[in-house]
Design a protein around this motif. Structure first.
Motif, PDB file in Angstrom:
ATOM      1  N   TRP A 249      85.716  41.822  27.160  1.00  0.00           N
ATOM      2  CA  TRP A 249      84.759  40.870  26.759  1.00  0.00           C
ATOM      3  C   TRP A 249      83.444  40.929  27.526  1.00  0.00           C
ATOM      4  O   TRP A 249      83.658  40.822  28.638  1.00  0.00           O
ATOM      5  CB  TRP A 249      85.387  39.431  26.631  1.00  0.00           C
ATOM      6  CG  TRP A 249      84.373  38.451  26.031  1.00  0.00           C
ATOM      7  CD1 TRP A 249      84.413  37.984  24.757  1.00  0.00           C
ATOM      8  CD2 TRP A 249      83.381  37.737  26.663  1.00  0.00           C
ATOM      9  NE1 TRP A 249      83.758  36.839  24.670  1.00  0.00           N
ATOM     10  CE2 TRP A 249      82.952  36.767  25.884  1.00  0.00           C
ATOM     11  CE3 TRP A 249      82.569  37.856  27.689  1.00  0.00           C
ATOM     12  CZ2 TRP A 249      81.816  35.901  25.776  1.00  0.00           C
ATOM     13  CZ3 TRP A 249      81.766  36.854  28.101  1.00  0.00           C
ATOM     14  CH2 TRP A 249      81.237  35.976  27.067  1.00  0.00           C
TER      15      TRP A 249
ATOM     16  N   LYS B 225      89.381  32.417  30.014  1.00  0.00           N
ATOM     17  CA  LYS B 225      91.015  31.931  29.711  1.00  0.00           C
ATOM     18  C   LYS B 225      91.782  32.756  28.850  1.00  0.00           C
ATOM     19  O   LYS B 225      92.786  32.742  28.849  1.00  0.00           O
ATOM     20  CB  LYS B 225      90.829  30.709  28.928  1.00  0.00           C
ATOM     21  CG  LYS B 225      90.499  29.347  29.866  1.00  0.00           C
ATOM     22  CD  LYS B 225      90.331  28.120  29.039  1.00  0.00           C
ATOM     23  CE  LYS B 225      90.045  27.035  29.948  1.00  0.00           C
ATOM     24  NZ  LYS B 225      90.005  25.754  29.429  1.00  0.00           N
ATOM     25  N   ASN B 226      91.220  33.538  27.931  1.00  0.00           N
ATOM     26  CA  ASN B 226      91.875  34.553  27.419  1.00  0.00           C
ATOM     27  C   ASN B 226      91.978  35.754  27.652  1.00  0.00           C
ATOM     28  O   ASN B 226      92.501  36.746  26.990  1.00  0.00           O
ATOM     29  CB  ASN B 226      91.077  34.663  25.643  1.00  0.00           C
ATOM     30  CG  ASN B 226      91.235  33.145  24.841  1.00  0.00           C
ATOM     31  OD1 ASN B 226      92.459  32.804  24.811  1.00  0.00           O
ATOM     32  ND2 ASN B 226      90.168  32.597  24.380  1.00  0.00           N
TER      33      ASN B 226
ATOM     34  N   LYS C 193      99.575  37.885  31.459  1.00  0.00           N
ATOM     35  CA  LYS C 193      99.885  36.550  30.607  1.00  0.00           C
ATOM     36  C   LYS C 193     101.075  36.633  29.593  1.00  0.00           C
ATOM     37  O   LYS C 193     101.334  35.776  29.125  1.00  0.00           O
ATOM     38  CB  LYS C 193      98.513  36.309  29.624  1.00  0.00           C
ATOM     39  CG  LYS C 193      97.393  35.758  30.586  1.00  0.00           C
ATOM     40  CD  LYS C 193      96.259  35.151  29.742  1.00  0.00           C
ATOM     41  CE  LYS C 193      95.258  34.657  30.791  1.00  0.00           C
ATOM     42  NZ  LYS C 193      94.073  34.253  30.291  1.00  0.00           N
TER      43      LYS C 193
ATOM     44  N   MET D 173      92.198  37.675  22.315  1.00  0.00           N
ATOM     45  CA  MET D 173      92.785  38.020  23.541  1.00  0.00           C
ATOM     46  C   MET D 173      92.230  39.274  23.905  1.00  0.00           C
ATOM     47  O   MET D 173      92.094  40.128  23.309  1.00  0.00           O
ATOM     48  CB  MET D 173      94.241  38.112  23.545  1.00  0.00           C
ATOM     49  CG  MET D 173      94.885  38.183  25.032  1.00  0.00           C
ATOM     50  SD  MET D 173      94.820  36.950  25.632  1.00  0.00           S
ATOM     51  CE  MET D 173      96.907  36.887  26.343  1.00  0.00           C
ATOM     52  N   TYR D 174      91.875  39.231  25.113  1.00  0.00           N
ATOM     53  CA  TYR D 174      91.194  40.251  25.875  1.00  0.00           C
ATOM     54  C   TYR D 174      91.943  40.857  27.025  1.00  0.00           C
ATOM     55  O   TYR D 174      92.662  40.094  27.744  1.00  0.00           O
ATOM     56  CB  TYR D 174      89.649  39.945  26.380  1.00  0.00           C
ATOM     57  CG  TYR D 174      88.599  39.821  25.137  1.00  0.00           C
ATOM     58  CD1 TYR D 174      88.082  40.636  24.634  1.00  0.00           C
ATOM     59  CD2 TYR D 174      88.505  38.176  24.715  1.00  0.00           C
ATOM     60  CE1 TYR D 174      87.324  40.357  23.220  1.00  0.00           C
ATOM     61  CE2 TYR D 174      87.991  37.980  23.850  1.00  0.00           C
ATOM     62  CZ  TYR D 174      87.116  38.918  23.085  1.00  0.00           C
ATOM     63  OH  TYR D 174      86.112  38.446  21.887  1.00  0.00           O
TER      64      TYR D 174
ATOM     65  N   ASP E 196      93.160  38.828  30.626  1.00  0.00           N
ATOM     66  CA  ASP E 196      94.282  39.022  31.460  1.00  0.00           C
ATOM     67  C   ASP E 196      93.597  39.238  33.086  1.00  0.00           C
ATOM     68  O   ASP E 196      94.200  38.754  33.864  1.00  0.00           O
ATOM     69  CB  ASP E 196      94.934  40.293  31.158  1.00  0.00           C
ATOM     70  CG  ASP E 196      95.792  40.050  29.794  1.00  0.00           C
ATOM     71  OD1 ASP E 196      96.514  39.334  29.771  1.00  0.00           O
ATOM     72  OD2 ASP E 196      95.556  40.984  29.005  1.00  0.00           O
TER      73      ASP E 196
ATOM     74  N   ARG F 282      86.144  30.318  27.653  1.00  0.00           N
ATOM     75  CA  ARG F 282      87.060  30.695  26.714  1.00  0.00           C
ATOM     76  C   ARG F 282      87.593  32.344  27.045  1.00  0.00           C
ATOM     77  O   ARG F 282      88.526  32.373  26.898  1.00  0.00           O
ATOM     78  CB  ARG F 282      86.500  30.589  25.268  1.00  0.00           C
ATOM     79  CG  ARG F 282      86.845  29.036  24.775  1.00  0.00           C
ATOM     80  CD  ARG F 282      86.539  28.716  23.246  1.00  0.00           C
ATOM     81  NE  ARG F 282      85.113  29.201  23.011  1.00  0.00           N
ATOM     82  CZ  ARG F 282      84.082  28.270  22.914  1.00  0.00           C
ATOM     83  NH1 ARG F 282      84.270  27.365  23.687  1.00  0.00           N
ATOM     84  NH2 ARG F 282      82.693  28.602  22.616  1.00  0.00           N
TER      85      ARG F 282
END
Length: 160
Positions: A31, A52-53, A134, A1-2, A55, A49
């Motif tokens: 990222w 999606k990961n 999230k 998660m980033y 915030d 990806r």
């Protein structure tokens, strides 16, 4: 998660790297493709990806990014995945129709005037103030003024 995925034209990599460095100095995990995409993996899939990961997706807006189909694809993916987009405008470029469709009503951080580090620090404050959507309320509102024109702040309430 980033916390943040950075979307930019490779012609603006110096700005992207500077943003990542300052965000990460402030414990905001980023990222960025040239560092974090896995060699040998499907590049497009890696980007999706990452979005999606994340915030937030920080989009570096410039004359270069406005001409980039890749940046537009990343904005589209962020919209489709309901990830908060923070446009970071580094030059006087106006949004073209494609970008206006996705982010025309999104409030951006105007980073045109030097020194850019001051604007990146405002980006840090904005991200920290918003927290990690999230893990919290997905309908947070961004209500702080991010763009200043003369003595007047322009501010729009944006529902995410």
């Amino acid at each position: 998660m980033y916390n943040v995925m950075v979307s930019y034209s490779h012609k603006d990599q110096q700005y992207a790297d500077m943003i990542v460095a300052i965000l990460e100095q402030n414990n905001i995990k980023c990222w960025i493709d040239h560092r974090d995409a896995t060699p040998g993996a499907n590049y497009a899939g890696s980007i999706v990806r990452a979005i999606k990961n994340a915030d937030f997706v920080v989009v570096i807006l410039s004359s270069n990014s406005i001409d980039s189909q890749q940046v537009l694809n990343e904005i589209n993916s962020a919209v489709n995945n309901e990830v908060i987009i923070i446009p970071f405008k580094i030059d006087e470029t106006e949004l073209n129709d494609n970008f206006e469709y996705y982010i025309g009503k999104t409030h951006w951080l105007d980073a045109i005037t030097p020194p850019i580090e001051e604007h990146i620090n405002r980006l840090v404050e904005t991200i920290k103030r918003q927290g990690t959507p999230k893990q919290g309320d997905a309908t947070q509102r961004l209500s702080t003024p991010l763009r200043q024109t003369g003595n007047k702040h322009e501010c729009r309430m944006v529902k995410f």
